[in-house]
Design a protein around this motif. Sequence first.
Motif, PDB file in Angstrom:
ATOM      1  N   VAL A 213       0.961  -1.130   0.075  1.00 36.47           N
ATOM      2  CA  VAL A 213      -0.119   0.040   0.058  1.00 36.47           C
ATOM      3  C   VAL A 213       0.995   1.067  -0.009  1.00 36.47           C
ATOM      4  CG1 VAL A 213      -1.697   1.321   1.361  1.00 36.47           C
ATOM      5  CG2 VAL A 213      -1.922  -1.245   1.128  1.00 36.47           C
ATOM      6  N   ALA A 214       2.051   1.259   0.782  1.00 37.39           N
ATOM      7  CA  ALA A 214       2.845   2.504   0.781  1.00 37.39           C
ATOM      8  C   ALA A 214       3.795   2.638  -0.344  1.00 37.39           C
ATOM      9  CB  ALA A 214       3.740   2.339   1.900  1.00 37.39           C
ATOM     10  N   LYS A 215       4.026   1.569  -0.944  1.00 34.70           N
ATOM     11  CA  LYS A 215       4.727   1.426  -2.065  1.00 34.70           C
ATOM     12  C   LYS A 215       3.836   2.090  -3.446  1.00 34.70           C
ATOM     13  CE  LYS A 215       8.642  -0.599  -1.613  1.00 34.70           C
ATOM     14  NZ  LYS A 215       9.980  -0.482  -2.051  1.00 34.70           N
ATOM     15  N   LEU A 216       2.501   1.723  -3.299  1.00 35.85           N
ATOM     16  CA  LEU A 216       1.629   2.112  -4.459  1.00 35.85           C
ATOM     17  C   LEU A 216       1.455   3.588  -4.460  1.00 35.85           C
ATOM     18  CD1 LEU A 216      -1.244  -0.757  -4.382  1.00 35.85           C
ATOM     19  CD2 LEU A 216       0.371  -0.297  -6.248  1.00 35.85           C
ATOM     20  N   GLY A 217       1.565   4.116  -3.057  1.00 34.78           N
ATOM     21  CA  GLY A 217       1.644   5.601  -2.988  1.00 34.78           C
ATOM     22  C   GLY A 217       2.446   6.194  -4.049  1.00 34.78           C
ATOM     23  N   ASP A 218       3.543   6.142  -4.447  1.00 31.41           N
ATOM     24  CA  ASP A 218       4.477   6.450  -5.132  1.00 31.41           C
ATOM     25  C   ASP A 218       3.869   6.735  -6.654  1.00 31.41           C
ATOM     26  OD1 ASP A 218       6.192   6.880  -3.097  1.00 31.41           O
ATOM     27  OD2 ASP A 218       7.643   5.063  -3.668  1.00 31.41           O
TER      28      ASP A 218
ATOM     29  N   GLY B 213      -0.214  -3.755 -22.678  1.00 29.42           N
ATOM     30  CA  GLY B 213      -0.955  -4.832 -23.096  1.00 29.42           C
ATOM     31  C   GLY B 213      -0.371  -6.165 -23.639  1.00 29.42           C
ATOM     32  N   ASN B 214       0.935  -5.960 -24.181  1.00 27.87           N
ATOM     33  CA  ASN B 214       1.747  -7.067 -25.025  1.00 27.87           C
ATOM     34  C   ASN B 214       2.496  -7.871 -24.174  1.00 27.87           C
ATOM     35  OD1 ASN B 214       0.575  -6.260 -27.432  1.00 27.87           O
ATOM     36  ND2 ASN B 214       2.077  -4.829 -27.759  1.00 27.87           N
ATOM     37  N   GLY B 215       2.682  -7.269 -22.911  1.00 24.88           N
ATOM     38  CA  GLY B 215       3.559  -8.127 -21.868  1.00 24.88           C
ATOM     39  C   GLY B 215       5.085  -7.195 -21.800  1.00 24.88           C
ATOM     40  N   THR B 216       5.106  -6.299 -22.433  1.00 22.44           N
ATOM     41  CA  THR B 216       6.512  -5.518 -22.414  1.00 22.44           C
ATOM     42  C   THR B 216       6.794  -5.014 -21.085  1.00 22.44           C
ATOM     43  OG1 THR B 216       6.192  -5.257 -25.093  1.00 22.44           O
ATOM     44  CG2 THR B 216       7.973  -4.168 -23.716  1.00 22.44           C
ATOM     45  N   LEU B 217       7.800  -4.958 -20.575  1.00 25.29           N
ATOM     46  CA  LEU B 217       8.315  -4.433 -19.134  1.00 25.29           C
ATOM     47  C   LEU B 217       8.234  -2.872 -19.305  1.00 25.29           C
ATOM     48  CD1 LEU B 217       9.025  -4.989 -16.476  1.00 25.29           C
ATOM     49  CD2 LEU B 217      11.748  -4.939 -17.390  1.00 25.29           C
ATOM     50  N   LEU B 218       7.771  -2.165 -18.546  1.00 18.49           N
ATOM     51  CA  LEU B 218       7.876  -0.662 -18.541  1.00 18.49           C
ATOM     52  C   LEU B 218       8.478  -0.193 -17.418  1.00 18.49           C
ATOM     53  CD1 LEU B 218       3.722  -0.119 -19.338  1.00 18.49           C
ATOM     54  CD2 LEU B 218       5.732  -0.242 -20.966  1.00 18.49           C
ATOM     55  N   TYR B 219       9.292   1.100 -17.775  1.00 21.42           N
ATOM     56  CA  TYR B 219       9.897   1.766 -16.722  1.00 21.42           C
ATOM     57  C   TYR B 219       9.049   2.203 -15.544  1.00 21.42           C
ATOM     58  CZ  TYR B 219      14.293   1.248 -19.469  1.00 21.42           C
ATOM     59  OH  TYR B 219      15.213   0.959 -20.043  1.00 21.42           O
ATOM     60  N   HIS B 220       9.392   2.103 -14.193  1.00 23.14           N
ATOM     61  CA  HIS B 220       8.664   2.586 -13.197  1.00 23.14           C
ATOM     62  C   HIS B 220       8.342   4.127 -13.061  1.00 23.14           C
ATOM     63  CE1 HIS B 220       8.981  -1.170 -10.415  1.00 23.14           C
ATOM     64  NE2 HIS B 220       8.664  -1.477 -11.742  1.00 23.14           N
ATOM     65  N   ASP B 221       9.595   4.746 -13.437  1.00 25.23           N
ATOM     66  CA  ASP B 221       9.641   6.284 -13.203  1.00 25.23           C
ATOM     67  C   ASP B 221       8.482   7.100 -13.928  1.00 25.23           C
ATOM     68  OD1 ASP B 221      11.137   8.065 -11.717  1.00 25.23           O
ATOM     69  OD2 ASP B 221      11.839   9.007 -13.345  1.00 25.23           O
ATOM     70  N   GLN B 222       8.130   6.748 -15.202  1.00 30.84           N
ATOM     71  CA  GLN B 222       7.108   7.341 -15.956  1.00 30.84           C
ATOM     72  C   GLN B 222       5.787   7.331 -15.118  1.00 30.84           C
ATOM     73  OE1 GLN B 222       6.328   5.311 -19.765  1.00 30.84           O
ATOM     74  NE2 GLN B 222       7.348   3.839 -18.812  1.00 30.84           N
ATOM     75  N   PHE B 223       5.384   6.472 -14.346  1.00 26.01           N
ATOM     76  CA  PHE B 223       4.309   6.605 -13.650  1.00 26.01           C
ATOM     77  C   PHE B 223       4.286   6.997 -12.280  1.00 26.01           C
ATOM     78  CE2 PHE B 223       4.509   2.667 -16.931  1.00 26.01           C
ATOM     79  CZ  PHE B 223       3.680   3.282 -17.694  1.00 26.01           C
ATOM     80  N   ARG B 224       5.478   7.554 -11.744  1.00 26.92           N
ATOM     81  CA  ARG B 224       5.429   7.969 -10.222  1.00 26.92           C
ATOM     82  C   ARG B 224       4.917   9.419 -10.229  1.00 26.92           C
ATOM     83  NH1 ARG B 224      10.935   5.102 -10.224  1.00 26.92           N
ATOM     84  NH2 ARG B 224      10.769   3.531  -8.669  1.00 26.92           N
ATOM     85  N   THR B 225       4.580   9.729  -8.982  1.00 23.63           N
ATOM     86  CA  THR B 225       4.075  11.132  -9.012  1.00 23.63           C
ATOM     87  C   THR B 225       5.311  11.856  -8.865  1.00 23.63           C
ATOM     88  OG1 THR B 225       4.226  10.823  -6.412  1.00 23.63           O
ATOM     89  CG2 THR B 225       2.162   9.932  -7.359  1.00 23.63           C
ATOM     90  N   PRO B 226       5.234  13.181  -9.065  1.00 21.92           N
ATOM     91  CA  PRO B 226       6.474  14.239  -9.157  1.00 21.92           C
ATOM     92  C   PRO B 226       6.945  14.175  -7.711  1.00 21.92           C
ATOM     93  CG  PRO B 226       4.422  15.100 -10.143  1.00 21.92           C
ATOM     94  CD  PRO B 226       3.909  13.826  -9.508  1.00 21.92           C
TER      95      PRO B 226
ATOM     96  N   ALA C 205       7.310  11.601  -5.545  1.00 19.76           N
ATOM     97  CA  ALA C 205       8.019  10.455  -5.687  1.00 19.76           C
ATOM     98  C   ALA C 205       9.274  10.502  -6.500  1.00 19.76           C
ATOM     99  CB  ALA C 205       7.163   9.260  -6.004  1.00 19.76           C
ATOM    100  N   ARG C 206       9.343  10.983  -7.707  1.00 20.96           N
ATOM    101  CA  ARG C 206      10.494  11.156  -8.593  1.00 20.96           C
ATOM    102  C   ARG C 206      11.394  12.111  -7.874  1.00 20.96           C
ATOM    103  NH1 ARG C 206       6.586  11.284 -13.091  1.00 20.96           N
ATOM    104  NH2 ARG C 206       6.884  13.551 -12.943  1.00 20.96           N
ATOM    105  N   GLU C 207      10.912  13.129  -7.420  1.00 22.85           N
ATOM    106  CA  GLU C 207      12.127  14.108  -6.604  1.00 22.85           C
ATOM    107  C   GLU C 207      12.712  13.262  -5.419  1.00 22.85           C
ATOM    108  OE1 GLU C 207      11.782  18.193  -4.337  1.00 22.85           O
ATOM    109  OE2 GLU C 207      10.045  17.839  -5.448  1.00 22.85           O
TER     110      GLU C 207
END
Length: 289
Positions: free
Chosen positions: A151-156, A210-223, A225-227
């Motif tokens: 839950v805490a990790k998802l907050g990022d 949708g094709n099962g390709t691995l995606l980088y985490h940082d593009q989905f983080r909140t500003p 969390a990135r900082e």
Amino acid sequence: MEPIQIENLDAVTKRVFNAGFNTSVVGAISEGLAAGQTEIRPFVSEVIENRRMDFEPEIIIKENKGYYNGFKATFYNEDGSTVNQWFKAADRITINEAFILMMDQQHPRAVHKTYYNDTGEKYGQWIQLDFSQKTESGNYLLKRHGDFDQVAKLGDYDFLELDNEKQKITAATYMAEGREIELTPANQETYPKVYVRANPERNTFTFMDGNGTLLYHDQFRTPAARERIQQEKNNRQSNVSFVRKSKEGPSSEKTDDVKKKSEPEREQLKSSKKPRQVLEAEAKKGKTL
């Protein structure tokens, strides 16, 4: 053979039910006892999410008591090949959890279990099969990972379906079952949907398109969390730089011998980084929150 009566029949049948077996197995146990069998292994075939699995629970009778030892599971792949695994009763794996654990042999999924230690204290643990290693008994190695706060990790991360604490708890609950969840990135046009599963080996998650390709985490983080993560990286780099300078001494010039000694150290720092997990090309879709 003489019929057998056991003192703990109710306890045995309860453990069998808790493992996910239906009344047909309980009936088979009663029939086995009536026939005087001291080893009872009913055969059960199930269809779980359109995939066939066979199960053979094992009940052993000793000194008028029954013992449920666990079950053998056979998973049928799409190409017709099969995979076998024995799940011991002490791990309290259900037949549905066995399906999750065995469905992806290239990149196995993990399920979260709650156990109690000798003092009765509760603790969480992730269970995952390693299909690259077998034990002496012929079983695939069962890996155990420590708990982490999903839950805490998802907050990022910034997803529309994770807008509040309740939604994060629901998402974590699904992933604890070994499922993938489908999420919508906020302000993200490249990937309208992202599929997420727990990755307890790295104390994080795995993101795929949708094709099962691995995606980088940082593009989905909140500003925020990135900082924070960037600041943590900067601090680590500063600490490493300080340690290196301390080892080098006051002089900035290095002899060839010093240079040679520093090379293995740099290689060690590189190899300590955790690799990303590569997933299959065709990923199963999970539940939508």
